[in-house]
Write a protein that holds these residues in place. Structure first.
Motif, PDB file in Angstrom:
ATOM      1  N   CYS A 485       0.612  -1.534   0.047  1.00  0.00           N
ATOM      2  CA  CYS A 485      -0.092  -0.111  -0.055  1.00  0.00           C
ATOM      3  C   CYS A 485       0.733   1.363  -0.412  1.00  0.00           C
ATOM      4  N   PRO A 486       0.863   1.963  -1.037  1.00  0.00           N
ATOM      5  CA  PRO A 486       1.504   3.358  -0.995  1.00  0.00           C
ATOM      6  C   PRO A 486       1.110   4.469  -0.019  1.00  0.00           C
ATOM      7  N   CYS A 487       0.293   4.219   0.579  1.00  0.00           N
ATOM      8  CA  CYS A 487      -0.328   5.164   1.463  1.00  0.00           C
ATOM      9  C   CYS A 487       0.075   5.486   2.927  1.00  0.00           C
ATOM     10  N   HIS A 488       0.225   3.719   3.774  1.00  0.00           N
ATOM     11  CA  HIS A 488       0.463   3.836   4.988  1.00  0.00           C
ATOM     12  C   HIS A 488       1.850   2.557   5.025  1.00  0.00           C
ATOM     13  N   GLY A 489       1.214   2.134   4.346  1.00  0.00           N
ATOM     14  CA  GLY A 489       2.702   0.721   4.456  1.00  0.00           C
ATOM     15  C   GLY A 489       2.587  -0.715   4.464  1.00  0.00           C
ATOM     16  N   ALA A 490       0.759  -0.479   4.410  1.00  0.00           N
ATOM     17  CA  ALA A 490       0.390  -2.550   5.158  1.00  0.00           C
ATOM     18  C   ALA A 490       0.904  -2.902   3.862  1.00  0.00           C
ATOM     19  N   ARG A 491       1.142  -4.186   3.608  1.00  0.00           N
ATOM     20  CA  ARG A 491       1.520  -5.045   2.968  1.00  0.00           C
ATOM     21  C   ARG A 491       1.412  -6.556   3.232  1.00  0.00           C
ATOM     22  N   GLY A 496      -3.233 -12.308  -0.380  1.00  0.00           N
ATOM     23  CA  GLY A 496      -3.469 -11.482   1.103  1.00  0.00           C
ATOM     24  C   GLY A 496      -3.118 -11.257   2.317  1.00  0.00           C
ATOM     25  N   ASP A 497      -2.529 -12.050   2.386  1.00  0.00           N
ATOM     26  CA  ASP A 497      -2.882 -12.303   4.267  1.00  0.00           C
ATOM     27  C   ASP A 497      -1.948 -10.765   4.344  1.00  0.00           C
ATOM     28  N   VAL A 498      -2.058 -10.491   5.776  1.00  0.00           N
ATOM     29  CA  VAL A 498      -1.317  -9.570   5.997  1.00  0.00           C
ATOM     30  C   VAL A 498       0.029  -9.655   6.784  1.00  0.00           C
ATOM     31  N   LEU A 499       1.362  -8.755   5.961  1.00  0.00           N
ATOM     32  CA  LEU A 499       2.836  -9.130   6.179  1.00  0.00           C
ATOM     33  C   LEU A 499       3.016  -7.575   7.149  1.00  0.00           C
ATOM     34  N   ASN A 500       2.539  -7.011   6.518  1.00  0.00           N
ATOM     35  CA  ASN A 500       2.995  -5.433   7.292  1.00  0.00           C
ATOM     36  C   ASN A 500       1.853  -5.340   7.873  1.00  0.00           C
ATOM     37  N   GLY A 501       1.507  -4.367   8.865  1.00  0.00           N
ATOM     38  CA  GLY A 501       0.549  -3.157   9.740  1.00  0.00           C
ATOM     39  C   GLY A 501       0.933  -2.131   8.738  1.00  0.00           C
ATOM     40  N   PRO A 502       0.146  -0.829   8.987  1.00  0.00           N
ATOM     41  CA  PRO A 502      -1.058  -1.129   9.962  1.00  0.00           C
ATOM     42  C   PRO A 502      -2.593  -1.574   9.509  1.00  0.00           C
TER      43      PRO A 502
END
Length: 515
Positions: A485-491, A496-502
């Motif tokens: 995600c280029p906005c707040h860094g979620a990866r 589709g599993d979350v790798l990095n928050g937020p």
């Protein structure tokens, strides 16, 4: 070897085996629950447990899964944000506190290594910062003057330990380096041996305050994705960036940094730490692991999700390294994530907008190893005594609420509606995407955006590309095989599993209609 939040294994993942833990914890009230088992979470848990508190660490994946497993592990008192900037933004006295804090941070790691006899290649060494043009030389002079003001020893030198042209350089003594994952895993074992509890594969979904029916005290309930709830007096988010929605997400910019470990001719490994002054800068050091030396170089940083061809970042870094070093082979290459604070210093303390006894540590920039220890010292002081010498300078509440923040959240969340599954067939996607095996991209079909990845076997992985944090659109990271995600860094992973928050929810999977 342990897992990490990227497809490319780092040098550190091979240094440990997964922890042998039961992933269960007593159903009791804890003094402190810490979310995240990276270097910050484990260091803080160990310090508080050693002080007599009962602590529980909850980790969504596994210990060191995030940035701790991808750092290049420089231990510096000379910071990425120069003391010139810190003095300008916070004043000379606060800059002295920062310098004192990071010096204490390195000592804290060194003390733990000595106490537990951790074989992690820790070594005190000098660092070198060198200028290659007149503008950099002027900046270097300003750095020297500011270091003198905050009592960080530096001096000019006519030599540097790498064969790169320069016109001016400084040496900073008594810096350090180590093998970070080996250190954290041994410290985690010491925490468990002291009676601490650590649960992996358990993500925290939310928390809520309530009044204890027996004691009438306010306590915090922590809800996990395993449907288990834990109760605590204090909660710490040591997740690199706090999950959910918080004003800190508008004050911390996510970045990716690239690194590689290479083999050089045997007598050509520099013992010291080195940094150039280009933007983004390059950094160099050596680490010996199991008797084998590795030269580690990094750089090519960019905002997460803002680089179309992440593989090119590795290519540029490799070209740079080969230009100045006699590379025999490249053994590892990887990238990792960090968060730049808006004003140059991390946010460590009470979480803005939260009720009492909820804490956060974020915005470390490129100095996560030392700031993790500043956070350990600061937060343990706050939890144990209610006060800390470092409280005010790192206070997250120096970030004031943004006007219209609540409306911003609502409006942003309504930007993209959920894509209904079954709108498109597999054959239609195949013809639409024209994807090579191992490639991914976002395509538009019938006014809907769809995130597609075709694995090496030719199977399609289809997702809604709307980030579950604040509904921005994710982009494909070809190097690490992730949706960023280029906005707040979620990866997110290819599934589709979350790798990095937020983000704390996975990307929505799209089930395709069969033809």
């Amino acid at each position: 070897m342990i897992k990490r939040d990227g497809a490319l294994p780092s040098l550190w993942q091979q240094t440990v085996n997964p922890l042998d833990i039961s992933n269960t914890a007593p159903d009791t009230k804890y003094d402190v629950i810490i979310v995240g088992a990276g270097i910050t979470g484990i260091s803080l848990a160990h310090r508080l447990q050693s002080a007599g508190l009962q602590c529980l660490v909850l980790e969504a994946h596994s210990c060191c899964f995030g940035t701790t497993g991808g750092t290049t592990a420089h231990l510096n008192t000379l910071l990425d944000t120069p003391y010139t900037t810190i003095i300008k933004n916070f004043g000379e006295e606060n800059a002295k506190l920062v310098a004192q804090g990071v010096k204490e941070a390195v000592h804290n790691i060194e003390k733990n290594i000595e106490k537990y006899q951790i074989a992690c290649g820790f070594e005190r060494t000098a660092a070198y910062l060198f200028a290659q043009d007149d503008d950099q030389q002027k900046e270097l002079q300003d750095i020297v003057e500011s270091c003198e003001k905050v009592s960080v020893p530096v001096h000019y030198t006519n030599t540097i330990p790498v064969n790169i042209p320069f016109i001016k350089a400084i040496e900073i003594p008594s810096q350090a380096k180590f093998s970070p994952v080996k250190y954290v895993y041994e410290l985690a074992k010491a925490f468990i041996d002291a009676g601490g509890q650590l649960i992996e594969q358990t993500a925290v979904v939310t928390h809520a305050h309530r009044t204890d029916e027996v004691t009438s005290e306010e306590i915090i309930e922590v809800q996990t994705d395993t449907d288990l709830t834990y109760v605590t007096n204090a909660l710490v988010y040591a997740t690199h960036i706090p999950p959910g929605v918080n004003v800190l997400h508008l004050r911390c910019a996510p970045y990716r940094s690239y690194a590689m470990a290479v083999k050089l001719p045997l007598d050509n490994y520099p013992a010291e730490l080195c940094y150039d002054m280009v933007d983004p800068y390059h950094y160099y050091r050596t680490q010996v692991i199991d008797g084998e030396p590795y030269f580690i170089a990094g750089g090519e940083d960019h905002k997460t999700g803002h680089e179309e061809n992440t593989t090119a970042c590795f290519n540029r870094l490799e070209a740079h390294v080969r230009k100045y070093f006699n590379v025999e082979s490249i053994t590892h290459k990887w990238s990792s994530q960090y968060y730049e604070p808006a004003d140059g210093l991390p946010y460590i303390g009470e979480l803005p907008g939260a009720r009492p006894n909820v804490f956060v540590a974020t915005g470390y920039g490129g100095n996560g190893m030392v700031y993790s220890q500043v956070a350990t010292i600061l937060l343990s002081d706050l939890i144990l005594t209610g006060a800390s010498a470092y409280k005010d300078v790192f206070d997250p509440n120096r970030v004031k609420p943004v006007a219209g923040f609540a409306n911003f959240i609502k409006e942003n969340a309504d930007v993209v509606k959920n894509l209904v599954s079954g709108l498109v067939t597999r054959d239609q996607l195949e013809s639409l995407s024209d994807l090579a095996h191992g490639d991914g991209k976002v395509v538009v079909f019938d006014k809907h955006k769809i995130a597609l990845y075709k694995d090496p076997e030719g199977n399609l992985h289809v997702l809604n590309p709307t980030c579950t944090h604040l509904k921005c659109g994710v982009t494909w990271n070809a190097a690490e095989l992730s949706w960023d995600c280029p906005c707040h860094g979620a990866r997110y992973s290819i599934d589709g599993d979350v790798l990095n928050g937020p983000a704390n929810m996975d990307l929505k999977k799209i089930d395709l209609k069969e033809d």
